[in-house]
Design an enzyme around this catalytic site. Structure first.
Site, PDB file in Angstrom:
ATOM      1  CB  CYS A  91      42.271  64.606  68.854  1.00  0.00           C
ATOM      2  SG  CYS A  91      40.642  64.506  68.118  1.00  0.00           S
ATOM      3  CB  CYS A 126      39.647  67.694  66.993  1.00  0.00           C
ATOM      4  SG  CYS A 126      41.295  67.216  66.470  1.00  0.00           S
ATOM      5  CE  LYS A 151      37.999  72.426  65.748  1.00  0.00           C
ATOM      6  NZ  LYS A 151      39.249  72.211  65.052  1.00  0.00           N
ATOM      7  CE1 TYR A 153      43.021  72.350  58.812  1.00  0.00           C
ATOM      8  CE2 TYR A 153      45.263  72.960  58.245  1.00  0.00           C
ATOM      9  CZ  TYR A 153      44.129  72.204  58.013  1.00  0.00           C
ATOM     10  OH  TYR A 153      44.103  71.304  56.980  1.00  0.00           O
ATOM     11  CD  GLU A 188      39.740  75.008  63.212  1.00  0.00           C
ATOM     12  OE1 GLU A 188      39.463  74.217  62.313  1.00  0.00           O
ATOM     13  OE2 GLU A 188      40.252  74.654  64.300  1.00  0.00           O
ATOM     14  CG  HIS A 206      16.124  70.562  44.124  1.00  0.00           C
ATOM     15  ND1 HIS A 206      16.931  71.659  43.941  1.00  0.00           N
ATOM     16  CD2 HIS A 206      14.847  71.018  44.090  1.00  0.00           C
ATOM     17  CE1 HIS A 206      16.181  72.738  43.794  1.00  0.00           C
ATOM     18  NE2 HIS A 206      14.915  72.381  43.879  1.00  0.00           N
ATOM     19  CD  GLU A 235      20.166  71.539  44.103  1.00  0.00           C
ATOM     20  OE1 GLU A 235      19.684  71.046  43.078  1.00  0.00           O
ATOM     21  OE2 GLU A 235      19.486  72.078  44.996  1.00  0.00           O
TER      22      GLU A 235
HETATM   23  P1  NDP Z   1      49.408  76.124  60.782  1.00  0.00           P
HETATM   24  O1  NDP Z   1      50.611  75.542  60.199  1.00  0.00           O
HETATM   25  O2  NDP Z   1      48.076  75.825  60.191  1.00  0.00           O
HETATM   26  O3  NDP Z   1      49.551  77.701  60.794  1.00  0.00           O
HETATM   27  C1  NDP Z   1      50.623  78.332  61.414  1.00  0.00           C
HETATM   28  C2  NDP Z   1      50.500  79.808  61.154  1.00  0.00           C
HETATM   29  O4  NDP Z   1      51.488  80.499  61.898  1.00  0.00           O
HETATM   30  C3  NDP Z   1      50.707  80.143  59.691  1.00  0.00           C
HETATM   31  O5  NDP Z   1      49.798  81.159  59.349  1.00  0.00           O
HETATM   32  C4  NDP Z   1      52.145  80.625  59.676  1.00  0.00           C
HETATM   33  O6  NDP Z   1      52.419  81.540  58.648  1.00  0.00           O
HETATM   34  C5  NDP Z   1      52.240  81.319  61.009  1.00  0.00           C
HETATM   35  N1  NDP Z   1      53.581  81.396  61.521  1.00  0.00           N
HETATM   36  C6  NDP Z   1      54.457  80.376  61.696  1.00  0.00           C
HETATM   37  N2  NDP Z   1      55.616  80.837  62.198  1.00  0.00           N
HETATM   38  C7  NDP Z   1      55.479  82.157  62.331  1.00  0.00           C
HETATM   39  C8  NDP Z   1      56.328  83.192  62.773  1.00  0.00           C
HETATM   40  N3  NDP Z   1      57.561  82.932  63.197  1.00  0.00           N
HETATM   41  N4  NDP Z   1      55.864  84.454  62.767  1.00  0.00           N
HETATM   42  C9  NDP Z   1      54.625  84.723  62.343  1.00  0.00           C
HETATM   43  N5  NDP Z   1      53.767  83.791  61.916  1.00  0.00           N
HETATM   44  C10 NDP Z   1      54.189  82.527  61.908  1.00  0.00           C
HETATM   45  O7  NDP Z   1      49.479  75.753  62.330  1.00  0.00           O
HETATM   46  P2  NDP Z   1      48.408  75.875  63.494  1.00  0.00           P
HETATM   47  O8  NDP Z   1      49.183  76.204  64.697  1.00  0.00           O
HETATM   48  O9  NDP Z   1      47.258  76.721  63.110  1.00  0.00           O
HETATM   49  O10 NDP Z   1      47.881  74.371  63.588  1.00  0.00           O
HETATM   50  C11 NDP Z   1      48.803  73.290  63.681  1.00  0.00           C
HETATM   51  C12 NDP Z   1      48.325  72.119  62.892  1.00  0.00           C
HETATM   52  O11 NDP Z   1      47.260  71.487  63.571  1.00  0.00           O
HETATM   53  C13 NDP Z   1      47.756  72.460  61.527  1.00  0.00           C
HETATM   54  O12 NDP Z   1      48.744  72.525  60.547  1.00  0.00           O
HETATM   55  C14 NDP Z   1      46.790  71.354  61.267  1.00  0.00           C
HETATM   56  O13 NDP Z   1      47.455  70.322  60.616  1.00  0.00           O
HETATM   57  C15 NDP Z   1      46.349  70.942  62.651  1.00  0.00           C
HETATM   58  N6  NDP Z   1      45.002  71.447  62.930  1.00  0.00           N
HETATM   59  C16 NDP Z   1      43.968  70.962  62.191  1.00  0.00           C
HETATM   60  C17 NDP Z   1      42.690  71.402  62.415  1.00  0.00           C
HETATM   61  C18 NDP Z   1      41.579  70.879  61.585  1.00  0.00           C
HETATM   62  O14 NDP Z   1      41.738  69.818  60.976  1.00  0.00           O
HETATM   63  N7  NDP Z   1      40.445  71.574  61.506  1.00  0.00           N
HETATM   64  C19 NDP Z   1      42.390  72.406  63.441  1.00  0.00           C
HETATM   65  C20 NDP Z   1      43.558  72.864  64.134  1.00  0.00           C
HETATM   66  C21 NDP Z   1      44.799  72.394  63.889  1.00  0.00           C
HETATM   67  P3  NDP Z   1      52.703  81.085  57.129  1.00  0.00           P
HETATM   68  O15 NDP Z   1      51.420  80.532  56.631  1.00  0.00           O
HETATM   69  O16 NDP Z   1      53.096  82.357  56.468  1.00  0.00           O
HETATM   70  O17 NDP Z   1      53.803  80.077  57.194  1.00  0.00           O
END
Ligand code: NDP
Length: 463
Positions: A43, A48, A51, A180, A184, A439, A444
């Site tokens: 984080c 976080c 980022k 995510y 982002e 407002h 709102e």
């Molecule tokens: P996510 O789980 O959010 O997204 C992973 C992405 O990768 C999905 O779109 C998934 O597709 C795709 N994917 C997974 N495997 C493959 C593959 N073999 N081939 C192609 N595409 C693939 O993970 P992130 O890495 O973005 O982030 C990890 C975690 O960190 C998040 O789940 C979240 O909990 C946390 N995080 C939170 C943030 C926040 O609170 N703002 C910011 C950043 C991270 P599909 O959807 O089709 O499965």
């Protein structure tokens, strides 16, 4: 108990581990916490916090554009990547220092070393080979970006880890994934002037989120100029002689970009931890298996945060840490509550959400009411920015409870935090209706959507 060097040994100095160490030490327990890299964990060091700083940096390009409509003439703006990196690094170092000082002042012992389990009560410090023992052990080692080894040429790719330290800002980047991090970072790079393409295997970005948010964000990002290629994955990445990358996609296209960033999920940091030696069980992804109290199959070893792959969010790890201390040291078994977690995606526009998306609510309840407003927020009027805000409430028709709230637009994350409280308390739509509006604000709208936009009964939409 004195037979052990410590009452609690924490492996991992991230959000969860630090919280557990501090709170247990404050109870008078003899606590040690080992961290192999920098205190603060994902984080603070490479997630976080940096980022969000990058998000702020990337928003200025639009702020400068928007200023004209409000009468400001802004001289041609230029951006210096190295200044951003240096300032970000300084802030992260400051926060890391705070983390360390907080641990020290709690009375816990800091060990700057990787720690590996030798058996269920024994840990080896890799830095100096020292062996220490503990009554209770907490594993809070977090996770790392999945390197996606199935992709040919994956070694040429970067992940979010490297994105925070690139020597130069690329002119073009492709981001793989639609979750995510992909969303982002695609917005960050685009806002900083990088030609950005996002490649996602599904039909629409942000799988599992409410469909209106997915559609709205994908359209908004495309309108800004981010190219989103769906139903495609990278099949091969080849480093060219000029250092750029040729990315061959499954749809037959090949794109040449300066960087390719993988954002395809994160994996738990369990390799080489000595889990087998201590008899700790892991699941198919390598995540440590725990019961509802974060206890592993070995009853004095616990695990919290991303290493358990429950919900990969900082506040969740911290909450799990607090529950762990209650359970292990205060004789008050407390299971973390993973229900109704408010969350934000720091995309541009931002997303804030809590509770069930429409498609899940429609399955969970016989009939739901959907209140939906899409409008141009006031701040976008004089600026001429053609970007809409979206607000959506999902209500269980029978109980009148608001079971989902979804927002896209400026400060959506801040709103999600506040909405998380009433939803957790079981607020009804009638409570929303009785609430006076503030407002003029965008928020709102949440208390002025009096009539449902439509209903969904037994999964079928009825208007
Ligand atoms: P996510 O789980 O959010 O997204 C992973 C992405 O990768 C999905 O779109 C998934 O597709 C795709 N994917 C997974 N495997 C493959 C593959 N073999 N081939 C192609 N595409 C693939 O993970 P992130 O890495 O973005 O982030 C990890 C975690 O960190 C998040 O789940 C979240 O909990 C946390 N995080 C939170 C943030 C926040 O609170 N703002 C910011 C950043 C991270 P599909 O959807 O089709 O499965």
């Amino acid at each position: 108990m004195a037979a052990y060097d410590y009452d609690l040994f924490v492996i991992g100095g991230g959000s969860g581990g630090v919280r557990a160490a501090r709170v247990a030490a404050a109870l008078g327990k003899r606590v040690a916490i080992a961290e192999e890299y920098r205190f603060g964990g994902t984080c603070v060091i490479r997630g976080c916090v940096p980022k969000k700083l990058f998000v702020y940096a990337s928003q200025y390009s639009e702020h400068f554009e928007d200023a004209a409509g409000y009468g400001w003439s802004v001289p041609p703006a230029s951006f210096d990547w190295n200044t951003l990196l240096a300032n970000k690094d300084r802030e992260i170092a400051r926060l890391e220092g705070l983390y360390r000082r907080n641990v020290e002042s709690s009375g816990a012992t800091i060990l700057d070393s990787r720690a590996e389990l030798v058996d269920r009560h024994t840990v080896r410090l890799v830095a100096d080979g020292r062996i220490v023992s503990a009554d209770q052990i907490l594993i809070a080692t977090g996770g790392h970006p999945s390197p996606h080894p199935a992709l040919k040429g994956h070694e040429h790719c970067i992940t979010s880890n490297e994105a925070f330290h690139l020597k130069t800002l690329p002119q073009s980047i492709m981001v793989g994934g639609g979750g995510y991090i992909a969303v982002e970072f695609a917005n960050i790079f685009h806002g900083l002037g990088v030609e950005t393409t996002l490649v996602y295997r599904g039909m629409k970005i942000l799988n599992h989120f409410d469909d209106d948010l997915r559609t709205g964000l994908q359209e908004a990002m495309s309108n800004k100029g981010i190219e989103i290629v769906c139903r495609a994955v990278a099949e091969e990445v080849v480093r060219r002689d000029d250092g750029r990358l040729d990315v061959r996609l499954s749809n037959g296209d090949t794109r040449t970009v300066d960087q390719f960033m993988l954002a395809m999920g994160r994996s738990p940091n369990t390799e080489g931890l000595g889990l087998a030696a201590a008899g700790v069980a892991t699941g198919p992804t390598g995540a440590i298996l725990v019961d509802r109290y974060s206890r592993t199959n070995v009853d004095n070893i616990w695990a919290i945060g991303d290493v358990t792959d429950r919900v990969q969010l900082t506040p969740v790890a911290i909450h799990e840490a607090m529950c762990f201390v209650e359970t292990a040291f205060r004789n008050n078994p407390t299971a973390p509550d993973h229900d109704l977690i408010a969350t934000a995606v720091f995309s541009q526009p931002e997303i804030g959400t809590v509770g069930l998306p429409e498609h899940e609510a429609a399955k969970a309840f016989e009939e739901i009411e959907v209140y939906r407003a899409s409008f141009r927020p006031m701040r976008n009027t004089l600026s001429g920015r053609d970007e809409k805000m979206l607000m959506k409430l999902i209500v269980d028709a029978a109980s009148r409870k608001v079971v989902g709230a979804h927002i896209m637009g400026t400060d959506a994350g801040e709103m999600a935090q506040l909405l998380g409280i009433p939803l957790k308390a079981g607020v009804t739509k009638d409570d929303f209706d009785r609430t006076m509006a503030v407002h003029p604000t965008a928020a709102e709208e949440l208390v002025t959507m009096y009539k449902p936009s439509y209903r969904v009964r037994k999964g079928e939409r009825i208007d």
